[in-house]
Design a protein around this motif. Structure first.
Motif, short mmCIF file in Angstrom:
data_model
loop_
_atom_site.label_atom_id
_atom_site.label_comp_id
_atom_site.label_asym_id
_atom_site.label_seq_id
_atom_site.Cartn_x
_atom_site.Cartn_y
_atom_site.Cartn_z
N SER A 31 0.83 -1.21 0.00
CA SER A 31 0.00 0.00 0.00
C SER A 31 0.87 1.26 0.00
O SER A 31 2.09 1.19 -0.09
N CYS A 33 1.32 3.00 2.59
CA CYS A 33 1.77 3.19 3.97
C CYS A 33 3.26 3.53 3.98
O CYS A 33 4.07 2.84 3.37
N LYS A 34 3.61 4.61 4.66
CA LYS A 34 5.01 5.03 4.72
C LYS A 34 5.83 4.18 5.68
O LYS A 34 7.01 3.93 5.44
N TYR A 36 5.27 1.24 9.35
CA TYR A 36 4.39 0.57 10.30
C TYR A 36 5.21 -0.22 11.29
O TYR A 36 6.39 -0.53 11.06
N THR A 51 0.71 2.76 12.22
CA THR A 51 0.96 2.97 10.79
C THR A 51 1.10 4.46 10.51
O THR A 51 0.47 5.30 11.17
N TRP A 53 1.00 7.38 7.41
CA TRP A 53 0.44 7.63 6.09
C TRP A 53 0.68 9.07 5.67
O TRP A 53 0.90 9.94 6.50
N GLU A 54 0.59 9.32 4.35
CA GLU A 54 0.69 10.68 3.82
C GLU A 54 -0.52 11.51 4.19
O GLU A 54 -0.42 12.70 4.46
N GLU A 58 -5.61 8.32 2.67
CA GLU A 58 -4.91 7.06 2.47
C GLU A 58 -5.20 6.06 3.58
O GLU A 58 -5.39 4.87 3.32
N ILE A 59 -5.26 6.54 4.82
CA ILE A 59 -5.60 5.67 5.95
C ILE A 59 -6.99 5.08 5.72
O ILE A 59 -7.19 3.87 5.81
#
Length: 105
Positions: A31, A33-34, A36, A51, A53-54, A58-59
């Motif tokens: 995904s 996801c930056k 986790y 996690t 995210w940007e 996105e989440i």
């Protein structure tokens, strides 16, 4: 950033939790996801996921699709107490600070 605390109903739910958690981690890797991380307490009945995210979009897209949706449908069988927190962060925070967010709940 999203942090989730999951308290398993019993030790018999560990295998089911690990199954879903492993599948969710595989989806996270594919995904947007930056970053986790996952940790459990010493008793293996309380688990935390974090996690990064940007964006909030996105989440939400991740949580409402794929295996995560199925895991949420099945979650009542595994846990009667799931909590989550969302925060605006550029990096993941320490587990010590993340767990403190749930201390008064």
């Amino acid at each position: 950033m999203s942090i989730t605390k999951i308290e398993l109903n019993s030790y018999s739910k560990l295998i089911e939790f690990f199954k879903f958690n492993g599948q969710i981690i595989n989806e996270l890797k594919k995904s947007g996801c930056k970053d986790y991380k996952v940790t459990g307490n010493w008793n293996l009945k309380v688990w935390y996921t974090m996690t990064l995210w940007e964006s909030e979009n996105e989440i939400n897209t991740f949580y409402r699709n794929g295996i995560h949706v199925e895991a949420m449908k099945q979650s009542k069988k595994i846990s009667s107490k799931i909590q989550f927190k969302r925060m605006n962060q550029v990096d993941l925070i320490s587990w010590k600070n993340g767990k403190k967010l749930f201390e008064n709940n």
